[in-house]
Design an enzyme around this catalytic site. Structure first.
Site, PDB file in Angstrom:
ATOM      1  N   PRO A   2      -1.073   6.234  -6.249  1.00 47.88           N
ATOM      2  CG  PRO A   2      -3.249   6.086  -6.889  1.00 47.88           C
ATOM      3  CD  PRO A   2      -2.330   5.661  -5.816  1.00 47.88           C
ATOM      4  CD  GLU A   3       2.932  11.529  -4.199  1.00 45.71           C
ATOM      5  OE1 GLU A   3       2.659  12.715  -4.447  1.00 45.71           O
ATOM      6  OE2 GLU A   3       3.633  11.176  -3.241  1.00 45.71           O
ATOM      7  CG  HIS A  90      -8.031  -6.659  -4.907  1.00 52.54           C
ATOM      8  ND1 HIS A  90      -8.670  -6.782  -3.697  1.00 52.54           N
ATOM      9  CD2 HIS A  90      -6.931  -7.439  -4.818  1.00 52.54           C
ATOM     10  CE1 HIS A  90      -7.977  -7.582  -2.907  1.00 52.54           C
ATOM     11  NE2 HIS A  90      -6.909  -7.993  -3.567  1.00 52.54           N
ATOM     12  NE  ARG A 109      -3.424   0.260   2.181  1.00 50.62           N
ATOM     13  CZ  ARG A 109      -2.515   1.093   2.682  1.00 50.62           C
ATOM     14  NH1 ARG A 109      -1.480   1.457   1.941  1.00 50.62           N
ATOM     15  NH2 ARG A 109      -2.633   1.544   3.886  1.00 50.62           N
TER      16      ARG A 109
END
Length: 270
Positions: A2-3, A90, A109
């Site tokens: 994500p930007e 996740h 992550r």
DNA sequence: AAAGACACCTGTCCGC
DNA sequence: TGCGGACAGGTGTCTT
């Protein structure tokens, strides 16, 4: 992933599905994100999310009993699924709603965050020292020029510093500097007002374009299979190390700045 | 005060 | 094909 454009696209994609419907269940499958997911989230049961906004890359979900703060980190994504859908490995946090929807945070992550605050959101330690939004009028060449006088920091790190301006991640820093013809290593104190004007124009143009393209895949935020849109085909330097510059054909160079990769054209960016 | 290194974590890709 | 190592879209915090 994500930007800022993806965070903005996420906001737009999830809003209609979770606003103004009571939270019926909150499941924390793994609290070990960047910071522990607080148990106090439970105080939001039966509350409704009244609005969702964004500050920098933080999503802010408002209720009458406080605000949920969500950050997607490097690999996070939010998705709307039917309540009861099988979890992915996740999927770490889930909010279920009375309308049958579930909002799930998936983050392999686990650099992302889900927090809660009861206080004024601008006073939250994560948000209180942030610079202006890049798409606001407050972010302009006068500001960059004023903040950069007598400083030697490299321009790329300057525009990625959230105290100066928020929301410009590694991809868009690279792209905006290429579009502006500015060498990423150039000391900020040695950049003219004129060049800052161009840089601001390019930052806003590129972010807006990316957001508008993200908007074409909003449907992907609902359901199990879609991925948020990306714009690889639009990128002129990021990920193109060694490939010919789109303007002058000379091979693009990669260096590291502050532990992040920088790709630029030694010809076109001075 | 400012710059740089490092930490958090998993998945993927590259070279041997 | 397998394996080790480098690297990835972020950012707060600790060390120079």
């Amino acid at each position: 992933m994500p930007e800022l454009p993806e965070v903005e696209t996420t906001l737009r994609g999830i809003s209609a599905h979770v606003l103004n419907t009571p939270i019926t269940r909150i499941t924390i499958r793994n609290p070990k994100l960047r910071w522990p997911v607080p148990d106090e989230l439970a105080s939001l049961l039966q509350q409704q999310i009244t609005k969702i906004t964004r500050r920098a890359k933080y999503l802010l979900l408002s209720t009458d009993k406080g605000t949920i703060i969500i950050h997607l980190g490097m690999s996070g994504s939010l998705r709307i699924v039917d309540s009861g859908t099988t979890y992915d490995k996740h999927d770490h946090v889930e909010f279920c709603f009375a309308n049958g929807n579930a909002l799930r945070l998936k983050d392999p992550r686990r650099f992302g965050a889900v927090l809660w605050t009861n206080e004024s959101i601008d006073e939250h330690p994560l948000l209180s020292h942030l610079g202006p939004e890049p798409l606001s009028d407050e972010f302009n060449s006068e500001l960059l020029f004023a903040l950069s006088r007598n400083k030697t920091v490299a321009i790329k790190q300057f525009i990625m510093n959230s105290k100066i301006v928020v929301g410009i991640g590694n991809i868009y820093a690279n792209e905006a500097l290429f579009a502006s013809g500015i060498n990423p290593k150039r000391a900020v104190g040695k950049i003219s007002k004129k060049r800052y004007e161009q840089l601001c124009i390019e930052i806003k143009r590129i972010l807006e374009k990316a957001i508008s393209q993200g908007g074409t895949t909003l449907k992907d935020f609902v359901g199990g299979t879609g991925k948020p849109g990306y714009f690889k085909q639009e990128l002129l330097v990021y990920g193109r190390k060694g490939l010919p510059c789109m303007q002058c054909k000379s091979p693009l160079k990669e260096i590291r700045q502050g532990n992040r990769s920088t790709v630029y054209c030694t010809h076109c960016q001075t």
